[in-house]
Motif scaffolding. Structure first.
Motif, PDB file in Angstrom:
ATOM      1  N   ALA A 122      -9.292 -72.008-119.168  1.00  0.00           N
ATOM      2  CA  ALA A 122      -8.513 -70.918-118.575  1.00  0.00           C
ATOM      3  C   ALA A 122      -9.395 -69.921-117.837  1.00  0.00           C
ATOM      4  O   ALA A 122     -10.530 -69.656-118.231  1.00  0.00           O
ATOM      5  CB  ALA A 122      -7.708 -70.204-119.654  1.00  0.00           C
ATOM      6  N   HIS A 123      -8.849 -69.366-116.779  1.00  0.00           N
ATOM      7  CA  HIS A 123      -9.470 -68.314-115.973  1.00  0.00           C
ATOM      8  C   HIS A 123      -8.372 -67.324-115.564  1.00  0.00           C
ATOM      9  O   HIS A 123      -7.214 -67.717-115.399  1.00  0.00           O
ATOM     10  CB  HIS A 123     -10.089 -68.895-114.702  1.00  0.00           C
ATOM     11  N   PRO A 124      -8.696 -66.060-115.339  1.00  0.00           N
ATOM     12  CA  PRO A 124      -9.930 -65.384-115.746  1.00  0.00           C
ATOM     13  C   PRO A 124      -9.852 -64.935-117.207  1.00  0.00           C
ATOM     14  O   PRO A 124      -8.799 -65.087-117.842  1.00  0.00           O
ATOM     15  CB  PRO A 124      -9.958 -64.182-114.798  1.00  0.00           C
ATOM     16  N   HIS A 125     -10.930 -64.370-117.703  1.00  0.00           N
ATOM     17  CA  HIS A 125     -10.981 -63.950-119.099  1.00  0.00           C
ATOM     18  C   HIS A 125     -10.108 -62.728-119.333  1.00  0.00           C
ATOM     19  O   HIS A 125      -9.429 -62.622-120.357  1.00  0.00           O
ATOM     20  CB  HIS A 125     -12.428 -63.647-119.500  1.00  0.00           C
ATOM     21  N   GLY A 126     -10.095 -61.785-118.369  1.00  0.00           N
ATOM     22  CA  GLY A 126      -9.415 -60.526-118.624  1.00  0.00           C
ATOM     23  C   GLY A 126     -10.113 -59.762-119.728  1.00  0.00           C
ATOM     24  O   GLY A 126     -11.250 -60.080-120.108  1.00  0.00           O
ATOM     25  N   VAL A 127      -9.452 -58.760-120.290  1.00  0.00           N
ATOM     26  CA  VAL A 127     -10.038 -57.995-121.385  1.00  0.00           C
ATOM     27  C   VAL A 127      -9.878 -58.744-122.704  1.00  0.00           C
ATOM     28  O   VAL A 127     -10.819 -58.888-123.484  1.00  0.00           O
ATOM     29  CB  VAL A 127      -9.395 -56.597-121.470  1.00  0.00           C
ATOM     30  N   ILE A 128      -8.674 -59.276-122.970  1.00  0.00           N
ATOM     31  CA  ILE A 128      -8.411 -59.961-124.238  1.00  0.00           C
ATOM     32  C   ILE A 128      -7.769 -61.332-124.025  1.00  0.00           C
ATOM     33  O   ILE A 128      -7.350 -61.979-124.978  1.00  0.00           O
ATOM     34  CB  ILE A 128      -7.521 -59.086-125.160  1.00  0.00           C
ATOM     35  N   SER A 129      -7.639 -61.812-122.816  1.00  0.00           N
ATOM     36  CA  SER A 129      -7.034 -63.116-122.526  1.00  0.00           C
ATOM     37  C   SER A 129      -5.608 -63.210-123.057  1.00  0.00           C
ATOM     38  O   SER A 129      -5.239 -64.143-123.778  1.00  0.00           O
ATOM     39  CB  SER A 129      -7.884 -64.251-123.112  1.00  0.00           C
ATOM     40  N   PHE A 130      -4.796 -62.252-122.674  1.00  0.00           N
ATOM     41  CA  PHE A 130      -3.414 -62.228-123.146  1.00  0.00           C
ATOM     42  C   PHE A 130      -2.593 -63.392-122.604  1.00  0.00           C
ATOM     43  O   PHE A 130      -1.721 -63.914-123.289  1.00  0.00           O
ATOM     44  CB  PHE A 130      -2.736 -60.915-122.732  1.00  0.00           C
ATOM     45  N   GLU A 207     -17.287 -62.019-118.081  1.00  0.00           N
ATOM     46  CA  GLU A 207     -16.219 -61.990-117.091  1.00  0.00           C
ATOM     47  C   GLU A 207     -15.243 -60.841-117.340  1.00  0.00           C
ATOM     48  O   GLU A 207     -14.556 -60.388-116.420  1.00  0.00           O
ATOM     49  CB  GLU A 207     -15.472 -63.324-117.105  1.00  0.00           C
ATOM     50  N   SER A 208     -15.171 -60.360-118.580  1.00  0.00           N
ATOM     51  CA  SER A 208     -14.270 -59.247-118.883  1.00  0.00           C
ATOM     52  C   SER A 208     -14.683 -57.975-118.155  1.00  0.00           C
ATOM     53  O   SER A 208     -13.860 -57.071-117.963  1.00  0.00           O
ATOM     54  CB  SER A 208     -14.232 -58.991-120.397  1.00  0.00           C
ATOM     55  N   LEU A 209     -15.937 -57.886-117.744  1.00  0.00           N
ATOM     56  CA  LEU A 209     -16.396 -56.713-117.000  1.00  0.00           C
ATOM     57  C   LEU A 209     -15.815 -56.677-115.589  1.00  0.00           C
ATOM     58  O   LEU A 209     -15.878 -55.648-114.917  1.00  0.00           O
ATOM     59  CB  LEU A 209     -17.923 -56.688-116.941  1.00  0.00           C
ATOM     60  N   PHE A 210     -15.250 -57.795-115.131  1.00  0.00           N
ATOM     61  CA  PHE A 210     -14.627 -57.859-113.803  1.00  0.00           C
ATOM     62  C   PHE A 210     -13.102 -57.758-113.893  1.00  0.00           C
ATOM     63  O   PHE A 210     -12.411 -57.998-112.909  1.00  0.00           O
ATOM     64  CB  PHE A 210     -14.990 -59.174-113.101  1.00  0.00           C
ATOM     65  N   ALA A 211     -12.589 -57.423-115.068  1.00  0.00           N
ATOM     66  CA  ALA A 211     -11.137 -57.436-115.296  1.00  0.00           C
ATOM     67  C   ALA A 211     -10.493 -56.156-114.790  1.00  0.00           C
ATOM     68  O   ALA A 211      -9.982 -55.338-115.560  1.00  0.00           O
ATOM     69  CB  ALA A 211     -10.838 -57.641-116.781  1.00  0.00           C
ATOM     70  N   ARG A 212     -10.485 -55.989-113.481  1.00  0.00           N
ATOM     71  CA  ARG A 212      -9.837 -54.828-112.866  1.00  0.00           C
ATOM     72  C   ARG A 212      -8.602 -55.285-112.108  1.00  0.00           C
ATOM     73  O   ARG A 212      -8.567 -56.403-111.585  1.00  0.00           O
ATOM     74  CB  ARG A 212     -10.792 -54.133-111.903  1.00  0.00           C
ATOM     75  N   PRO A 213      -7.560 -54.429-112.026  1.00  0.00           N
ATOM     76  CA  PRO A 213      -6.364 -54.793-111.267  1.00  0.00           C
ATOM     77  C   PRO A 213      -6.707 -55.201-109.837  1.00  0.00           C
ATOM     78  O   PRO A 213      -7.445 -54.522-109.137  1.00  0.00           O
ATOM     79  CB  PRO A 213      -5.534 -53.509-111.296  1.00  0.00           C
ATOM     80  N   VAL A 219     -16.712 -65.976-113.575  1.00  0.00           N
ATOM     81  CA  VAL A 219     -18.066 -66.438-113.858  1.00  0.00           C
ATOM     82  C   VAL A 219     -17.982 -67.928-114.154  1.00  0.00           C
ATOM     83  O   VAL A 219     -17.411 -68.342-115.168  1.00  0.00           O
ATOM     84  CB  VAL A 219     -18.659 -65.672-115.056  1.00  0.00           C
ATOM     85  N   LEU A 220     -18.536 -68.750-113.269  1.00  0.00           N
ATOM     86  CA  LEU A 220     -18.396 -70.192-113.422  1.00  0.00           C
ATOM     87  C   LEU A 220     -19.650 -70.969-113.046  1.00  0.00           C
ATOM     88  O   LEU A 220     -19.925 -72.025-113.625  1.00  0.00           O
ATOM     89  CB  LEU A 220     -17.211 -70.690-112.571  1.00  0.00           C
ATOM     90  N   ASN A 221     -20.429 -70.472-112.113  1.00  0.00           N
ATOM     91  CA  ASN A 221     -21.585 -71.231-111.625  1.00  0.00           C
ATOM     92  C   ASN A 221     -22.550 -71.593-112.743  1.00  0.00           C
ATOM     93  O   ASN A 221     -23.153 -72.668-112.731  1.00  0.00           O
ATOM     94  CB  ASN A 221     -22.310 -70.430-110.540  1.00  0.00           C
ATOM     95  N   VAL A 362     -18.279 -65.431-108.653  1.00  0.00           N
ATOM     96  CA  VAL A 362     -19.335 -64.453-108.405  1.00  0.00           C
ATOM     97  C   VAL A 362     -20.642 -64.796-109.107  1.00  0.00           C
ATOM     98  O   VAL A 362     -21.710 -64.322-108.721  1.00  0.00           O
ATOM     99  CB  VAL A 362     -18.879 -63.036-108.805  1.00  0.00           C
ATOM    100  N   GLU A 363     -20.595 -65.562-110.161  1.00  0.00           N
ATOM    101  CA  GLU A 363     -21.820 -65.901-110.895  1.00  0.00           C
ATOM    102  C   GLU A 363     -21.713 -67.316-111.428  1.00  0.00           C
ATOM    103  O   GLU A 363     -20.635 -67.800-111.701  1.00  0.00           O
ATOM    104  CB  GLU A 363     -22.073 -64.941-112.060  1.00  0.00           C
TER     105      GLU A 363
END
Length: 363
Positions: A122-130, A207-213, A219-221, A362-363
């Motif tokens: 699953a992608h993206p992680h988000g803050v808590i992967s709801f 990846e949670s650090l990129f969890a902005r609206p 992060v996959l590379n 991005v990474e």
């Protein structure tokens, strides 16, 4: 369609009916759904608090001593893949979880029929992967169009998480009852050997650090470990709207290119925490029960969980089953996976809002 040029800073504020505060009169089912989200999101804090509170009551000491010895010395359930036997359909059918699932308006769809033994990524992680959590949560006995199991009958999927989650008293039993297992190589392979499927969130804590609206940065590379499970098919999953349910302060980028020592310091602390614990703490501000502009509850925004086509893994470059997986094979399938994920995003980007940026690795 997803916007490609608009900045995520223009993502609209969460103000239902133009209000910053929740009205006194609101449909009962909305209140119940918010309460269910509050209870589930607070479980990681409430359950260990209950554990330590019970230690203040001597009557509970025999139970607590037995529980502690069993849980932290004798129990190897999650590491041996036996967490599948701790899953409770009765527990997952309870009212609180049905309402938590309904808290997020959702559409669940698939691109191709698949069989019983897969690795869902699953992608993206988000803050808590709801998104992926709520999709997998309903028991197969529920008649819900939002249920993963209603779309994939006969497939038993277990969401996997970090080992640190199983160190939290009572909470470890709570998540195992919901079907959660351990996201390690041993934990994954032991569940797959039992002909159950697993779901992981590939991007991890960073990846949670990129969890902005509005952001869709993953992060996959440098995430290639899941490819090494060469005897299963991998199914990419994208959750449109996962990053839109929390407002996360971005510490990974400096505003207007300014060199902020405060942001750099906090980012270093976040990365240090991630290095030694496996998780990190994004700076989150979302909503609460009575207002829409301050708190830790997720916004009641739509999330769409879309599963892609399976990528079947075969041995290549003159390698046979039983041979060690080579870097050449890993890189080949990793590039194929990235291409399939991007194709999945492009094919279904109508589920993104007009404010969402395009998918970026991005990474």
């Amino acid at each position: 369609m997803a916007a490609t040029a608009k900045s995520t800073s223009f993502y609209p504020e969460y103000r239902p009916h133009g209000r910053a505060h929740s009205p006194l009169v609101i449909p009962t089912h909305r209140r119940v759904e918010t309460f269910a989200a509050l209870i589930h999101c607070s479980s990681m804090l409430l359950l260990p608090c209950l554990y330590f509170f019970l230690w203040t009551r001597e009557a509970f000491w025999p139970f607590l001593i037995t529980y502690t010895i069993f849980s932290y010395i004798l129990d190897d359930t999650q590491s041996m893949g036996n967490s599948i036997y701790r899953t409770s359909s009765w527990f997952k059918k309870q009212f609180i979880f049905r309402k938590f699932v309904d808290y997020f308006p959702r559409f669940l769809d698939k691109e191709e029929k698949i069989g019983p033994r897969y690795l869902f990524t699953a992608h993206p992680h988000g803050v808590i992967s709801f998104g992926i959590t709520a999709a997998l949560l309903p028991s197969h006995t529920l008649k819900s169009s939002k249920s993963f199991r209603s779309l994939f009958p006969g497939i038993s999927v277990h969401l996997l998480t970090l080992p640190t989650q199983f160190l939290i008293p009572f909470y470890r039993d709570y998540i195992m009852a919901l079907g959660v297992g351990l996201v390690t190589k041993a934990g994954i392979t032991s569940i797959l050997r039992r002909n159950h499927s697993v779901a992981i969130v590939v991007g991890g804590a960073h990846e949670s650090l990129f969890a902005r609206p509005g952001m869709n940065r993953i992060v996959l590379n440098r995430r290639k470990g899941f490819i090494k499970l060469a005897d299963v098919a991998i199914v990419p999953v994208y959750v449109y709207g996962e990053n839109n349910v929390h407002k996360v302060y971005n510490t990974t980028e400096q505003p207007n290119g300014k060199n902020s020592k405060t942001l750099k310091t906090f980012l270093n602390l976040q990365l240090l925490l991630k290095k030694y614990t496996g998780f990190t703490l994004p700076l989150v501000n979302s909503r609460s029960i009575f207002n829409y502009d301050f708190g830790l509850l997720p916004y009641k925004r739509r999330m769409d969980v879309i599963t892609g086509k399976p990528i079947y893994i075969y041995r290549m470059f003159n390698n046979s089953i039983g041979d060690k997986v080579t870097e050449e094979e890993i890189n080949y399938y990793h590039e194929m996976y990235k291409a399939n994920l991007i194709e999945l995003w492009e094919k279904n980007k109508s589920f993104a809002t007009e404010w969402d940026e395009k998918l970026k690795i991005v990474e």
